[in-house]
Design an enzyme around this catalytic site. Sequence first.
Site, PDB file in Angstrom:
ATOM      1  CD  GLU A   1      19.480  49.558  85.149  1.00 50.82           C
ATOM      2  OE1 GLU A   1      18.864  49.096  84.168  1.00 50.82           O
ATOM      3  OE2 GLU A   1      19.700  48.902  86.175  1.00 50.82           O
ATOM      4  CG  ASP A  60      28.081  44.928  87.425  1.00 56.40           C
ATOM      5  OD1 ASP A  60      27.246  45.859  87.459  1.00 56.40           O
ATOM      6  OD2 ASP A  60      28.087  43.989  88.244  1.00 56.40           O
TER       7      ASP A  60
HETATM    8 ZN    ZN Z   1      21.379  45.043  85.639  1.00 52.01          ZN
END
Ligand code: ZN
Length: 392
Positions: free
Chosen positions: A256, A337
Amino acid sequence: MHWFTAVFLVALALATAVRLWLSRRHIEHVAARRDAVPAEFSEYIALAAHQKAADYTTARTRLGVFETLAAAALLLGFTLGGGLQLLSEAWERVFEPFGLYRTFVIEARFGFNRMSLALFLADLAKLAALGALLGIPLVFLVLWLMARMGSAWWLYVWLAWVTFNLLLAVIYPTLIAPLFNRFSPLEDADLRARIESLLAKCGFRARGLFVIDGSKRSSHGNAYFTGFGAAKRIVLFDTLISRLAPPEIEAVLAHELGHFARRHVWKRLALVFGASLGLLWLLGWLIGQNWFYAALGVRSQGTAMALVLFFMVVPVFTFLLQPLASLYSRLHEFEADAYAARHADARDLVRALVKLYRDNAATLTPDPLHSAFYDSHPPAVARIARLQAHQA
Ligand SMILES: [Zn+2]
Protein backbone atom coordinates in the site's frame (compact mmCIF):
# COMPACT_ATOMS: atom_id res chain seq x y z
CA MET A 1 -32.59 5.31 -39.27
CA HIS A 2 -30.42 8.14 -37.94
CA TRP A 3 -26.71 7.48 -38.21
CA PHE A 4 -26.30 7.83 -34.44
CA THR A 5 -29.02 5.21 -33.85
CA ALA A 6 -27.00 2.83 -36.01
CA VAL A 7 -23.73 3.69 -34.19
CA PHE A 8 -25.44 3.21 -30.83
CA LEU A 9 -26.93 -0.16 -31.85
CA VAL A 10 -23.61 -1.40 -33.23
CA ALA A 11 -21.74 -0.30 -30.09
CA LEU A 12 -24.34 -1.91 -27.81
CA ALA A 13 -24.31 -5.15 -29.82
CA LEU A 14 -20.52 -5.17 -29.80
CA ALA A 15 -20.22 -4.44 -26.07
CA THR A 16 -22.82 -7.09 -25.23
CA ALA A 17 -21.26 -9.69 -27.51
CA VAL A 18 -17.78 -9.05 -26.07
CA ARG A 19 -19.10 -9.34 -22.51
CA LEU A 20 -20.89 -12.62 -23.25
CA TRP A 21 -17.91 -14.00 -25.14
CA LEU A 22 -15.50 -13.13 -22.30
CA SER A 23 -17.86 -14.68 -19.75
CA ARG A 24 -18.12 -17.91 -21.74
CA ARG A 25 -14.34 -18.12 -22.16
CA HIS A 26 -13.82 -17.44 -18.46
CA ILE A 27 -16.31 -20.13 -17.36
CA GLU A 28 -14.81 -22.72 -19.73
CA HIS A 29 -11.25 -21.80 -18.80
CA VAL A 30 -11.93 -22.09 -15.06
CA ALA A 31 -13.98 -25.30 -15.48
CA ALA A 32 -11.21 -26.98 -17.49
CA ARG A 33 -8.78 -26.32 -14.61
CA ARG A 34 -11.16 -27.11 -11.78
CA ASP A 35 -9.67 -30.49 -10.95
CA ALA A 36 -6.05 -29.46 -10.41
CA VAL A 37 -4.51 -26.74 -8.29
CA PRO A 38 -1.83 -24.89 -10.34
CA ALA A 39 1.57 -26.34 -9.51
CA GLU A 40 2.81 -23.02 -8.01
CA PHE A 41 0.04 -23.16 -5.39
CA SER A 42 -0.38 -26.88 -4.77
CA GLU A 43 1.55 -26.71 -1.50
CA TYR A 44 -0.65 -23.98 0.01
CA ILE A 45 -4.10 -24.36 -1.48
CA ALA A 46 -6.13 -27.52 -1.04
CA LEU A 47 -8.06 -28.99 -3.98
CA ALA A 48 -11.35 -28.31 -2.16
CA ALA A 49 -10.51 -24.59 -1.78
CA HIS A 50 -9.48 -24.41 -5.45
CA GLN A 51 -12.76 -26.01 -6.48
CA LYS A 52 -14.71 -23.66 -4.25
CA ALA A 53 -12.99 -20.71 -5.95
CA ALA A 54 -13.82 -22.21 -9.37
CA ASP A 55 -17.50 -22.71 -8.47
CA TYR A 56 -17.73 -19.23 -6.89
CA THR A 57 -16.21 -17.64 -9.99
CA THR A 58 -18.51 -19.61 -12.29
CA ALA A 59 -21.63 -18.73 -10.31
CA ARG A 60 -20.77 -15.03 -10.32
CA THR A 61 -19.83 -14.99 -13.99
CA ARG A 62 -23.08 -16.81 -14.90
CA LEU A 63 -25.11 -14.24 -13.02
CA GLY A 64 -23.13 -11.59 -14.91
CA VAL A 65 -24.35 -13.08 -18.22
CA PHE A 66 -27.99 -12.56 -17.22
CA GLU A 67 -27.18 -9.11 -15.91
CA THR A 68 -25.57 -8.17 -19.24
CA LEU A 69 -28.58 -9.38 -21.23
CA ALA A 70 -31.05 -7.68 -18.90
CA ALA A 71 -29.09 -4.42 -18.98
CA ALA A 72 -28.98 -4.39 -22.78
CA ALA A 73 -32.70 -5.16 -23.02
CA LEU A 74 -33.54 -2.48 -20.46
CA LEU A 75 -31.36 0.10 -22.20
CA LEU A 76 -33.03 -0.64 -25.54
CA GLY A 77 -36.45 -0.51 -23.90
CA PHE A 78 -35.71 2.84 -22.31
CA THR A 79 -34.23 4.46 -25.42
CA LEU A 80 -35.50 3.16 -28.76
CA GLY A 81 -38.40 1.33 -27.10
CA GLY A 82 -39.73 4.69 -25.91
CA GLY A 83 -39.47 4.01 -22.16
CA LEU A 84 -37.63 7.23 -21.39
CA GLN A 85 -40.05 9.22 -23.49
CA LEU A 86 -42.93 7.67 -21.56
CA LEU A 87 -41.26 8.34 -18.23
CA SER A 88 -40.49 11.89 -19.14
CA GLU A 89 -44.04 12.57 -20.24
CA ALA A 90 -45.45 11.11 -17.04
CA TRP A 91 -42.88 12.68 -14.83
CA GLU A 92 -41.99 15.97 -16.50
CA ARG A 93 -38.87 17.56 -15.19
CA VAL A 94 -38.48 15.38 -12.12
CA PHE A 95 -34.77 14.80 -11.97
CA GLU A 96 -33.62 11.59 -10.40
CA PRO A 97 -30.06 11.78 -9.08
CA PHE A 98 -29.04 8.40 -10.47
CA GLY A 99 -25.39 9.08 -9.79
CA LEU A 100 -25.99 9.68 -6.10
CA TYR A 101 -28.09 6.57 -5.82
CA ARG A 102 -25.38 4.50 -7.41
CA THR A 103 -22.64 5.92 -5.23
CA PHE A 104 -24.42 6.01 -1.92
CA VAL A 105 -26.85 3.08 -2.02
CA ILE A 106 -25.58 0.38 -4.40
CA GLU A 107 -22.06 0.58 -2.99
CA ALA A 108 -23.47 -0.21 0.42
CA ARG A 109 -25.60 -3.06 -0.86
CA PHE A 110 -22.96 -5.21 -2.49
CA GLY A 111 -20.30 -7.41 -0.99
CA PHE A 112 -21.31 -6.93 2.63
CA ASN A 113 -22.35 -10.44 3.28
CA ARG A 114 -21.88 -10.30 7.06
CA MET A 115 -24.26 -7.44 7.40
CA SER A 116 -27.39 -7.81 9.46
CA LEU A 117 -30.64 -6.29 8.27
CA ALA A 118 -30.52 -3.78 11.14
CA LEU A 119 -27.00 -2.70 10.21
CA PHE A 120 -28.02 -2.53 6.57
CA LEU A 121 -30.95 -0.27 7.40
CA ALA A 122 -28.80 1.86 9.69
CA ASP A 123 -26.22 2.23 6.91
CA LEU A 124 -28.96 3.06 4.47
CA ALA A 125 -30.38 5.75 6.75
CA LYS A 126 -26.93 7.26 7.32
CA LEU A 127 -26.14 7.12 3.61
CA ALA A 128 -29.46 8.70 2.73
CA ALA A 129 -28.87 11.49 5.25
CA LEU A 130 -25.34 12.00 3.94
CA GLY A 131 -26.63 11.87 0.38
CA ALA A 132 -29.21 14.51 1.17
CA LEU A 133 -26.74 16.68 3.08
CA LEU A 134 -23.98 16.55 0.46
CA GLY A 135 -25.74 15.46 -2.70
CA ILE A 136 -28.81 17.63 -2.91
CA PRO A 137 -26.88 20.92 -2.71
CA LEU A 138 -24.49 19.57 -5.34
CA VAL A 139 -27.32 18.60 -7.69
CA PHE A 140 -28.90 22.04 -7.28
CA LEU A 141 -25.55 23.71 -7.83
CA VAL A 142 -25.02 21.68 -11.01
CA LEU A 143 -28.51 22.45 -12.37
CA TRP A 144 -28.05 26.13 -11.48
CA LEU A 145 -24.66 26.28 -13.23
CA MET A 146 -26.15 24.56 -16.28
CA ALA A 147 -28.92 27.13 -16.42
CA ARG A 148 -26.84 30.23 -15.70
CA MET A 149 -23.37 29.84 -17.10
CA GLY A 150 -24.12 29.88 -20.79
CA SER A 151 -22.40 27.57 -23.21
CA ALA A 152 -19.36 27.08 -20.97
CA TRP A 153 -21.44 25.62 -18.11
CA TRP A 154 -19.65 22.29 -18.42
CA LEU A 155 -16.41 23.92 -17.32
CA TYR A 156 -18.05 25.35 -14.17
CA VAL A 157 -19.77 22.05 -13.41
CA TRP A 158 -16.43 20.33 -13.76
CA LEU A 159 -14.77 22.77 -11.32
CA ALA A 160 -17.61 22.21 -8.85
CA TRP A 161 -17.31 18.44 -9.27
CA VAL A 162 -13.53 18.46 -8.72
CA THR A 163 -13.86 20.70 -5.65
CA PHE A 164 -16.60 18.48 -4.25
CA ASN A 165 -14.50 15.34 -4.67
CA LEU A 166 -11.39 16.85 -3.12
CA LEU A 167 -13.44 18.13 -0.21
CA LEU A 168 -14.97 14.68 0.25
CA ALA A 169 -11.50 13.09 0.26
CA VAL A 170 -10.38 15.54 2.96
CA ILE A 171 -13.36 15.05 5.29
CA TYR A 172 -13.84 11.31 4.64
CA PRO A 173 -11.28 9.88 7.13
CA THR A 174 -12.30 11.97 10.11
CA LEU A 175 -15.96 12.84 9.53
CA ILE A 176 -17.55 10.20 7.30
CA ALA A 177 -15.76 6.88 7.80
CA PRO A 178 -16.27 6.94 11.62
CA LEU A 179 -20.04 7.07 11.03
CA PHE A 180 -19.86 3.55 9.64
CA ASN A 181 -17.07 1.84 11.56
CA ARG A 182 -15.48 2.02 14.97
CA PHE A 183 -11.86 3.16 14.75
CA SER A 184 -9.63 1.97 17.57
CA PRO A 185 -5.90 2.52 17.90
CA LEU A 186 -3.85 -0.57 17.06
CA GLU A 187 -3.11 -2.27 20.39
CA ASP A 188 -0.85 -5.15 19.39
CA ALA A 189 2.55 -3.74 20.46
CA ASP A 190 4.61 -6.10 18.31
CA LEU A 191 2.64 -5.33 15.17
CA ARG A 192 2.69 -1.62 15.96
CA ALA A 193 6.48 -1.58 16.36
CA ARG A 194 6.88 -3.51 13.12
CA ILE A 195 4.67 -1.09 11.19
CA GLU A 196 6.33 1.97 12.71
CA SER A 197 9.76 0.74 11.69
CA LEU A 198 8.46 0.05 8.18
CA LEU A 199 7.06 3.60 7.98
CA ALA A 200 10.36 5.06 9.19
CA LYS A 201 12.26 2.97 6.64
CA CYS A 202 10.02 4.28 3.84
CA GLY A 203 10.11 7.89 5.12
CA PHE A 204 6.34 7.95 5.50
CA ARG A 205 4.51 10.13 7.99
CA ALA A 206 1.05 9.18 9.17
CA ARG A 207 -1.18 10.44 11.90
CA GLY A 208 -2.42 7.31 13.52
CA LEU A 209 -2.67 3.61 13.06
CA PHE A 210 -6.20 2.29 13.40
CA VAL A 211 -8.13 -0.95 13.41
CA ILE A 212 -11.73 -0.98 12.22
CA ASP A 213 -14.50 -3.50 12.77
CA GLY A 214 -14.79 -4.48 9.10
CA SER A 215 -15.95 -7.93 10.19
CA LYS A 216 -19.43 -6.67 10.93
CA ARG A 217 -20.08 -6.20 7.22
CA SER A 218 -17.78 -8.51 5.31
CA SER A 219 -15.33 -11.31 5.81
CA HIS A 220 -12.97 -9.82 3.24
CA GLY A 221 -9.74 -8.56 4.76
CA ASN A 222 -8.27 -5.23 3.74
CA ALA A 223 -5.93 -2.39 4.62
CA TYR A 224 -5.89 1.14 3.32
CA PHE A 225 -4.54 4.66 3.72
CA THR A 226 -6.78 7.71 3.75
CA GLY A 227 -6.33 11.45 3.98
CA PHE A 228 -3.80 13.83 2.56
CA GLY A 229 -0.48 15.24 3.66
CA ALA A 230 0.25 14.99 7.35
CA ALA A 231 -3.32 13.90 8.14
CA LYS A 232 -2.84 10.48 6.54
CA ARG A 233 -4.21 7.53 8.47
CA ILE A 234 -3.44 3.87 8.17
CA VAL A 235 -6.46 1.65 8.62
CA LEU A 236 -6.35 -2.12 9.09
CA PHE A 237 -9.45 -4.28 8.99
CA ASP A 238 -9.84 -6.56 12.01
CA THR A 239 -10.41 -9.38 9.51
CA LEU A 240 -6.93 -8.81 8.07
CA ILE A 241 -5.30 -8.90 11.51
CA SER A 242 -7.07 -12.11 12.46
CA ARG A 243 -5.99 -13.86 9.23
CA LEU A 244 -2.44 -12.76 8.54
CA ALA A 245 0.73 -13.09 10.60
CA PRO A 246 2.45 -9.79 11.55
CA PRO A 247 5.20 -10.06 8.88
CA GLU A 248 2.50 -10.68 6.26
CA ILE A 249 0.55 -7.61 7.38
CA GLU A 250 3.77 -5.62 7.18
CA ALA A 251 4.28 -6.81 3.59
CA VAL A 252 0.68 -5.89 2.64
CA LEU A 253 1.21 -2.42 4.11
CA ALA A 254 4.50 -2.08 2.22
CA HIS A 255 2.49 -2.73 -0.96
CA GLU A 256 0.00 0.00 0.00
CA LEU A 257 2.91 2.34 0.76
CA GLY A 258 4.18 1.58 -2.74
CA HIS A 259 0.96 3.03 -4.17
CA PHE A 260 1.67 6.22 -2.22
CA ALA A 261 5.37 6.42 -2.99
CA ARG A 262 4.69 6.01 -6.71
CA ARG A 263 1.93 8.66 -6.54
CA HIS A 264 -0.71 6.28 -7.91
CA VAL A 265 -3.49 8.02 -6.00
CA TRP A 266 -2.72 11.36 -7.65
CA LYS A 267 -2.21 9.83 -11.08
CA ARG A 268 -5.56 8.08 -10.87
CA LEU A 269 -7.27 11.23 -9.63
CA ALA A 270 -5.78 13.25 -12.50
CA LEU A 271 -7.01 10.64 -14.97
CA VAL A 272 -10.53 10.60 -13.52
CA PHE A 273 -10.72 14.40 -13.48
CA GLY A 274 -9.38 14.59 -17.04
CA ALA A 275 -11.89 12.02 -18.27
CA SER A 276 -14.78 13.77 -16.52
CA LEU A 277 -13.76 17.08 -18.12
CA GLY A 278 -13.88 15.41 -21.53
CA LEU A 279 -17.25 13.79 -20.84
CA LEU A 280 -18.79 17.03 -19.53
CA TRP A 281 -17.54 18.89 -22.59
CA LEU A 282 -19.15 16.19 -24.75
CA LEU A 283 -22.40 16.45 -22.78
CA GLY A 284 -22.31 20.23 -23.23
CA TRP A 285 -22.16 19.74 -26.97
CA LEU A 286 -24.69 16.89 -27.21
CA ILE A 287 -27.29 18.69 -25.12
CA GLY A 288 -27.89 21.12 -28.00
CA GLN A 289 -28.02 18.50 -30.77
CA ASN A 290 -31.53 17.51 -31.79
CA TRP A 291 -30.33 14.25 -33.29
CA PHE A 292 -28.92 13.10 -29.93
CA TYR A 293 -32.46 12.84 -28.52
CA ALA A 294 -34.18 11.76 -31.72
CA ALA A 295 -31.68 9.01 -32.51
CA LEU A 296 -32.28 7.49 -29.06
CA GLY A 297 -36.05 7.47 -29.24
CA VAL A 298 -36.72 10.56 -27.12
CA ARG A 299 -38.78 13.56 -28.23
CA SER A 300 -38.60 15.84 -25.19
CA GLN A 301 -35.37 17.76 -24.90
CA GLY A 302 -33.94 19.45 -21.87
CA THR A 303 -31.26 19.36 -19.21
CA ALA A 304 -32.63 16.50 -17.10
CA MET A 305 -33.38 14.32 -20.13
CA ALA A 306 -29.95 14.96 -21.60
CA LEU A 307 -28.30 14.01 -18.30
CA VAL A 308 -30.27 10.76 -17.98
CA LEU A 309 -29.74 9.79 -21.63
CA PHE A 310 -26.07 10.65 -21.47
CA PHE A 311 -25.35 8.57 -18.39
CA MET A 312 -27.29 5.64 -19.84
CA VAL A 313 -25.62 5.65 -23.22
CA VAL A 314 -22.03 6.65 -22.41
CA PRO A 315 -21.05 3.34 -20.74
CA VAL A 316 -21.85 1.48 -23.97
CA PHE A 317 -18.99 3.39 -25.57
CA THR A 318 -16.60 3.65 -22.64
CA PHE A 319 -16.88 -0.12 -22.06
CA LEU A 320 -14.52 -0.61 -24.98
CA LEU A 321 -11.86 1.42 -23.10
CA GLN A 322 -12.08 -0.92 -20.10
CA PRO A 323 -9.00 -2.99 -21.09
CA LEU A 324 -6.85 0.18 -21.08
CA ALA A 325 -8.05 1.21 -17.62
CA SER A 326 -7.45 -2.34 -16.33
CA LEU A 327 -3.98 -2.41 -17.84
CA TYR A 328 -3.10 0.91 -16.19
CA SER A 329 -4.30 -0.39 -12.84
CA ARG A 330 -2.37 -3.66 -13.17
CA LEU A 331 0.84 -1.75 -13.97
CA HIS A 332 0.35 0.14 -10.71
CA GLU A 333 -0.13 -3.12 -8.82
CA PHE A 334 3.16 -4.48 -10.20
CA GLU A 335 4.91 -1.23 -9.21
CA ALA A 336 3.50 -1.42 -5.69
CA ASP A 337 4.59 -5.07 -5.45
CA ALA A 338 8.10 -4.13 -6.57
CA TYR A 339 8.19 -1.43 -3.89
CA ALA A 340 6.98 -3.92 -1.27
CA ALA A 341 9.67 -6.39 -2.32
CA ARG A 342 12.32 -3.72 -1.71
CA HIS A 343 11.04 -2.54 1.66
CA ALA A 344 9.66 -5.76 3.13
CA ASP A 345 10.06 -9.47 2.49
CA ALA A 346 8.58 -10.53 -0.86
CA ARG A 347 8.01 -14.03 0.53
CA ASP A 348 5.71 -12.60 3.21
CA LEU A 349 3.70 -10.78 0.56
CA VAL A 350 3.40 -14.00 -1.44
CA ARG A 351 2.16 -15.84 1.67
CA ALA A 352 -0.33 -13.05 2.43
CA LEU A 353 -1.61 -13.03 -1.15
CA VAL A 354 -2.08 -16.79 -1.21
CA LYS A 355 -4.12 -16.57 2.00
CA LEU A 356 -6.21 -13.70 0.68
CA TYR A 357 -6.84 -15.47 -2.64
CA ARG A 358 -7.96 -18.55 -0.73
CA ASP A 359 -10.15 -16.72 1.80
CA ASN A 360 -11.81 -14.57 -0.84
CA ALA A 361 -12.35 -17.64 -3.06
CA ALA A 362 -10.67 -15.71 -5.89
CA THR A 363 -9.94 -17.96 -8.83
CA LEU A 364 -6.29 -18.74 -9.56
CA THR A 365 -7.12 -19.66 -13.14
CA PRO A 366 -8.99 -16.77 -14.77
CA ASP A 367 -9.36 -16.74 -18.52
CA PRO A 368 -6.41 -14.60 -19.72
CA LEU A 369 -8.55 -12.39 -21.99
CA HIS A 370 -11.31 -11.97 -19.42
CA SER A 371 -8.63 -10.98 -16.93
CA ALA A 372 -6.95 -8.57 -19.36
CA PHE A 373 -10.31 -6.93 -19.96
CA TYR A 374 -11.67 -6.57 -16.44
CA ASP A 375 -9.13 -7.24 -13.71
CA SER A 376 -7.67 -4.32 -11.79
CA HIS A 377 -5.14 -6.72 -10.24
CA PRO A 378 -2.80 -9.05 -12.12
CA PRO A 379 -3.67 -12.77 -12.04
CA ALA A 380 -2.25 -14.56 -9.00
CA VAL A 381 0.25 -16.64 -10.98
CA ALA A 382 1.76 -13.60 -12.75
CA ARG A 383 1.86 -11.54 -9.58
CA ILE A 384 3.54 -14.19 -7.49
CA ALA A 385 6.00 -15.10 -10.24
CA ARG A 386 7.16 -11.44 -10.37
CA LEU A 387 7.46 -11.26 -6.60
CA GLN A 388 9.58 -14.40 -6.60
CA ALA A 389 11.76 -12.89 -9.33
CA HIS A 390 12.30 -9.82 -7.08
CA GLN A 391 13.31 -12.18 -4.31
CA ALA A 392 15.89 -13.97 -6.45
ZN1 ZN B 1 -2.52 -2.55 -4.72
